[in-house]
Design a protein around this motif. Structure first.
Motif, PDB file in Angstrom:
ATOM      1  N   THR A 210      34.651  -6.447 -12.352  1.00 49.69           N
ATOM      2  CA  THR A 210      34.147  -7.737 -12.831  1.00 49.69           C
ATOM      3  C   THR A 210      32.887  -8.135 -12.078  1.00 49.69           C
ATOM      4  OG1 THR A 210      36.440  -8.399 -13.233  1.00 49.69           O
ATOM      5  CG2 THR A 210      34.780 -10.129 -13.263  1.00 49.69           C
ATOM      6  N   GLY A 211      32.923  -8.056 -10.751  1.00 50.94           N
ATOM      7  CA  GLY A 211      31.745  -8.378  -9.961  1.00 50.94           C
ATOM      8  C   GLY A 211      30.609  -7.403 -10.200  1.00 50.94           C
ATOM      9  N   THR A 212      30.938  -6.126 -10.343  1.00 52.57           N
ATOM     10  CA  THR A 212      29.912  -5.120 -10.602  1.00 52.57           C
ATOM     11  C   THR A 212      29.188  -5.401 -11.913  1.00 52.57           C
ATOM     12  OG1 THR A 212      31.119  -3.438  -9.353  1.00 52.57           O
ATOM     13  CG2 THR A 212      29.527  -2.658 -10.974  1.00 52.57           C
ATOM     14  N   LEU A 213      29.936  -5.794 -12.938  1.00 49.92           N
ATOM     15  CA  LEU A 213      29.328  -6.111 -14.227  1.00 49.92           C
ATOM     16  C   LEU A 213      28.328  -7.257 -14.093  1.00 49.92           C
ATOM     17  CD1 LEU A 213      29.218  -5.677 -17.304  1.00 49.92           C
ATOM     18  CD2 LEU A 213      31.149  -7.264 -17.492  1.00 49.92           C
ATOM     19  N   CYS A 214      28.715  -8.310 -13.383  1.00 50.35           N
ATOM     20  CA  CYS A 214      27.807  -9.447 -13.182  1.00 50.35           C
ATOM     21  C   CYS A 214      26.583  -9.029 -12.379  1.00 50.35           C
ATOM     22  CB  CYS A 214      28.536 -10.579 -12.486  1.00 50.35           C
ATOM     23  SG  CYS A 214      29.832 -11.335 -13.483  1.00 50.35           S
ATOM     24  N   PHE A 215      26.787  -8.210 -11.362  1.00 49.47           N
ATOM     25  CA  PHE A 215      25.684  -7.686 -10.553  1.00 49.47           C
ATOM     26  C   PHE A 215      24.667  -6.949 -11.422  1.00 49.47           C
ATOM     27  CE2 PHE A 215      24.134  -3.899  -8.221  1.00 49.47           C
ATOM     28  CZ  PHE A 215      23.428  -4.503  -7.193  1.00 49.47           C
ATOM     29  N   LEU A 216      25.155  -6.091 -12.306  1.00 55.00           N
ATOM     30  CA  LEU A 216      24.267  -5.299 -13.159  1.00 55.00           C
ATOM     31  C   LEU A 216      23.545  -6.164 -14.184  1.00 55.00           C
ATOM     32  CD1 LEU A 216      26.621  -2.233 -13.732  1.00 55.00           C
ATOM     33  CD2 LEU A 216      24.595  -2.323 -12.255  1.00 55.00           C
ATOM     34  N   LEU A 217      24.242  -7.129 -14.760  1.00 49.40           N
ATOM     35  CA  LEU A 217      23.607  -8.007 -15.743  1.00 49.40           C
ATOM     36  C   LEU A 217      22.477  -8.820 -15.118  1.00 49.40           C
ATOM     37  CD1 LEU A 217      26.695  -9.288 -17.771  1.00 49.40           C
ATOM     38  CD2 LEU A 217      24.896  -7.746 -18.569  1.00 49.40           C
ATOM     39  N   VAL A 218      22.717  -9.327 -13.912  1.00 47.66           N
ATOM     40  CA  VAL A 218      21.672 -10.104 -13.236  1.00 47.66           C
ATOM     41  C   VAL A 218      20.475  -9.213 -12.910  1.00 47.66           C
ATOM     42  CG1 VAL A 218      21.120 -11.364 -11.124  1.00 47.66           C
ATOM     43  CG2 VAL A 218      23.238 -11.846 -12.353  1.00 47.66           C
ATOM     44  N   VAL A 224      12.464  -7.361 -13.689  1.00 44.10           N
ATOM     45  CA  VAL A 224      11.075  -7.387 -14.155  1.00 44.10           C
ATOM     46  C   VAL A 224      10.406  -8.736 -13.900  1.00 44.10           C
ATOM     47  CG1 VAL A 224       9.564  -7.170 -16.165  1.00 44.10           C
ATOM     48  CG2 VAL A 224      11.460  -5.558 -15.844  1.00 44.10           C
ATOM     49  N   PRO A 225      11.010  -9.870 -14.288  1.00 43.79           N
ATOM     50  CA  PRO A 225      10.302 -11.140 -14.069  1.00 43.79           C
ATOM     51  C   PRO A 225      10.255 -11.603 -12.618  1.00 43.79           C
ATOM     52  CG  PRO A 225      12.446 -11.554 -15.059  1.00 43.79           C
ATOM     53  CD  PRO A 225      12.247 -10.070 -15.060  1.00 43.79           C
ATOM     54  N   LEU A 226      11.265 -11.285 -11.823  1.00 43.55           N
ATOM     55  CA  LEU A 226      11.333 -11.813 -10.459  1.00 43.55           C
ATOM     56  C   LEU A 226      11.016 -10.779  -9.386  1.00 43.55           C
ATOM     57  CD1 LEU A 226      14.542 -14.049 -10.658  1.00 43.55           C
ATOM     58  CD2 LEU A 226      12.144 -14.698 -11.022  1.00 43.55           C
ATOM     59  N   GLY A 227      11.180  -9.512  -9.705  1.00 45.31           N
ATOM     60  CA  GLY A 227      10.962  -8.475  -8.713  1.00 45.31           C
ATOM     61  C   GLY A 227      12.228  -8.184  -7.927  1.00 45.31           C
ATOM     62  N   PRO A 228      12.276  -7.028  -7.287  1.00 43.99           N
ATOM     63  CA  PRO A 228      13.511  -6.620  -6.598  1.00 43.99           C
ATOM     64  C   PRO A 228      13.861  -7.492  -5.401  1.00 43.99           C
ATOM     65  CG  PRO A 228      11.736  -5.062  -6.178  1.00 43.99           C
ATOM     66  CD  PRO A 228      11.255  -5.968  -7.254  1.00 43.99           C
ATOM     67  N   ALA A 229      12.872  -8.097  -4.731  1.00 42.19           N
ATOM     68  CA  ALA A 229      13.158  -8.893  -3.541  1.00 42.19           C
ATOM     69  C   ALA A 229      14.046 -10.089  -3.857  1.00 42.19           C
ATOM     70  CB  ALA A 229      11.852  -9.361  -2.899  1.00 42.19           C
ATOM     71  N   LEU A 230      13.932 -10.632  -5.064  1.00 40.36           N
ATOM     72  CA  LEU A 230      14.789 -11.736  -5.487  1.00 40.36           C
ATOM     73  C   LEU A 230      15.957 -11.262  -6.349  1.00 40.36           C
ATOM     74  CD1 LEU A 230      12.216 -14.544  -6.381  1.00 40.36           C
ATOM     75  CD2 LEU A 230      13.749 -14.448  -4.415  1.00 40.36           C
ATOM     76  N   ALA A 231      15.733 -10.214  -7.148  1.00 42.74           N
ATOM     77  CA  ALA A 231      16.751  -9.774  -8.101  1.00 42.74           C
ATOM     78  C   ALA A 231      18.005  -9.255  -7.394  1.00 42.74           C
ATOM     79  CB  ALA A 231      16.179  -8.698  -9.028  1.00 42.74           C
ATOM     80  N   PHE A 232      17.834  -8.462  -6.348  1.00 45.14           N
ATOM     81  CA  PHE A 232      19.006  -7.887  -5.692  1.00 45.14           C
ATOM     82  C   PHE A 232      19.847  -8.944  -4.970  1.00 45.14           C
ATOM     83  CE2 PHE A 232      16.983  -3.862  -6.575  1.00 45.14           C
ATOM     84  CZ  PHE A 232      18.057  -3.003  -6.752  1.00 45.14           C
ATOM     85  N   PRO A 233      19.239  -9.889  -4.224  1.00 43.66           N
ATOM     86  CA  PRO A 233      20.082 -10.957  -3.652  1.00 43.66           C
ATOM     87  C   PRO A 233      20.783 -11.795  -4.710  1.00 43.66           C
ATOM     88  CG  PRO A 233      17.981 -10.859  -2.508  1.00 43.66           C
ATOM     89  CD  PRO A 233      17.868  -9.932  -3.687  1.00 43.66           C
ATOM     90  N   LEU A 234      20.108 -12.068  -5.831  1.00 46.71           N
ATOM     91  CA  LEU A 234      20.765 -12.809  -6.905  1.00 46.71           C
ATOM     92  C   LEU A 234      21.930 -12.013  -7.484  1.00 46.71           C
ATOM     93  CD1 LEU A 234      17.733 -14.376  -8.836  1.00 46.71           C
ATOM     94  CD2 LEU A 234      19.473 -15.589  -7.491  1.00 46.71           C
ATOM     95  N   GLY A 235      21.735 -10.712  -7.623  1.00 52.27           N
ATOM     96  CA  GLY A 235      22.817  -9.869  -8.123  1.00 52.27           C
ATOM     97  C   GLY A 235      24.006  -9.858  -7.196  1.00 52.27           C
ATOM     98  N   LEU A 236      23.762  -9.787  -5.891  1.00 52.70           N
ATOM     99  CA  LEU A 236      24.863  -9.814  -4.922  1.00 52.70           C
ATOM    100  C   LEU A 236      25.575 -11.163  -4.929  1.00 52.70           C
ATOM    101  CD1 LEU A 236      23.191  -7.923  -1.942  1.00 52.70           C
ATOM    102  CD2 LEU A 236      24.994  -7.075  -3.463  1.00 52.70           C
ATOM    103  N   ALA A 237      24.804 -12.235  -5.125  1.00 54.14           N
ATOM    104  CA  ALA A 237      25.430 -13.558  -5.203  1.00 54.14           C
ATOM    105  C   ALA A 237      26.321 -13.655  -6.435  1.00 54.14           C
ATOM    106  CB  ALA A 237      24.353 -14.644  -5.239  1.00 54.14           C
ATOM    107  N   ALA A 238      25.862 -13.111  -7.558  1.00 51.96           N
ATOM    108  CA  ALA A 238      26.675 -13.113  -8.774  1.00 51.96           C
ATOM    109  C   ALA A 238      27.930 -12.270  -8.590  1.00 51.96           C
ATOM    110  CB  ALA A 238      25.853 -12.588  -9.954  1.00 51.96           C
ATOM    111  N   LEU A 239      27.801 -11.150  -7.901  1.00 52.83           N
ATOM    112  CA  LEU A 239      28.960 -10.298  -7.631  1.00 52.83           C
ATOM    113  C   LEU A 239      30.006 -11.050  -6.807  1.00 52.83           C
ATOM    114  CD1 LEU A 239      28.853  -6.597  -6.502  1.00 52.83           C
ATOM    115  CD2 LEU A 239      30.241  -8.217  -5.255  1.00 52.83           C
ATOM    116  N   THR A 240      29.546 -11.723  -5.750  1.00 51.74           N
ATOM    117  CA  THR A 240      30.468 -12.459  -4.874  1.00 51.74           C
ATOM    118  C   THR A 240      31.167 -13.586  -5.631  1.00 51.74           C
ATOM    119  OG1 THR A 240      29.057 -11.956  -2.972  1.00 51.74           O
ATOM    120  CG2 THR A 240      30.648 -13.753  -2.727  1.00 51.74           C
ATOM    121  N   ALA A 241      30.405 -14.317  -6.442  1.00 46.53           N
ATOM    122  CA  ALA A 241      30.991 -15.421  -7.200  1.00 46.53           C
ATOM    123  C   ALA A 241      32.024 -14.917  -8.200  1.00 46.53           C
ATOM    124  CB  ALA A 241      29.891 -16.202  -7.918  1.00 46.53           C
TER     125      ALA A 241
END
Length: 256
Positions: A210-218, A224-241
């Motif tokens: 479940t968390g992995t799916l959210c991580f990948l979707l984010v 592309v719009p935000l770049g990896p520096a923001l995308a990966f932390p957002l993905g990890l936050a979505a995974l944790t939530a």
């Protein structure tokens, strides 16, 4: 080359970690480790650094289809394990996973594939037979079994990586998420410790997926719009939530 070397090094280490976790902490926590993006995360990070965010985002969409395959494999294995021996449970679960992968590829829409994946995860967590969570049965495995699992998993990942170089980033992402470790560990636990323990491994993997799916979707939406520096932390936050939300309904039955 760096991507390949990392995956070759990561795979046997992950098999070793999961084997130790399943033996010492119980199969459910081993399944949690398998279902987490421990292979797709580094794969996407290296895709981003090597080919750019756009290619990595395309690979993330392929990983969503691979996550559907993982969820269907865990769902099928957990249900078949009580009725079939490992030699029959594994091909039956693989057949269901392959059908899911074909369906996800034909859908051609990331959100539709993600919705189907979420439905499979929820159905699996709601209907899978109860396992032996928290129970650590005496290990009947031999000393050579863990190194053999490590070698088998590495060989499978090398084969998938070689195919990904010629089939594109979407297929590469899907191959990076295939349930190779889950198949190896699930069958080994089924044979050495019994169906309830293998089922608990699958439930743990479904929960973490479940968390992995959210991580990948984010990642797919923000690389592309935000770049990896923001995308990966957002993905990890979505995974944790997502993992926190999944644990809420699962915590009640575990305490009764």
């Amino acid at each position: 080359m760096e991507n390949l070397l990392l995956r070759v090094a990561l795979t046997p280490c992950l098999v070793l970690a999961v084997s130790v976790a399943a033996r010492r902490l119980g199969p459910h926590r081993g399944g949690l480790l398998i279902g987490a993006p421990t292979s797709t995360g580094p794969f996407l990070l290296l895709m981003c650094s090597t080919y750019g965010p756009r290619t990595a985002a395309r690979a993330a969409h392929g990983c969503v289809t691979g996550t559907l395959v993982v969820a269907c494999f865990g769902f099928a294995y957990a249900h078949f394990a009580r009725a079939l021996r490992p030699a029959w449970t594994l091909p039956s679960a693989l057949a269901g996973a392959a059908t899911a992968g074909l369906a996800g590829t034909l859908l051609g829409n990331t959100l539709a594939t993600a919705g189907l994946t979420a439905a499979v995860i929820l159905a699996g967590l709601a209907t899978c037979p109860p396992g032996d969570r928290g129970h650590r049965p005496p290990s009947r495995s031999r000393a050579w079994e863990i190194p053999l699992r490590m070698a088998m998993a590495t060989t499978m990942v090398l084969t998938a990586a070689a195919a990904a170089r010629t089939l594109g980033s979407f297929v590469g992402g899907m191959l990076s998420a295939l349930p190779i470790l889950l198949a190896i560990m699930g069958t080994a636990l089924h044979r050495t410790a019994g169906a309830p323990v293998a089922t608990d491994l699958m439930r743990g993997a479904l929960s973490a997926t479940t968390g992995t799916l959210c991580f990948l979707l984010v990642l797919g939406a923000t690389l592309v719009p935000l770049g990896p520096a923001l995308a990966f932390p957002l993905g990890l936050a979505a995974l944790t939530a997502a993992q926190s939300l999944v644990r809420l309904p699962l915590a009640r039955p575990a305490t009764t």
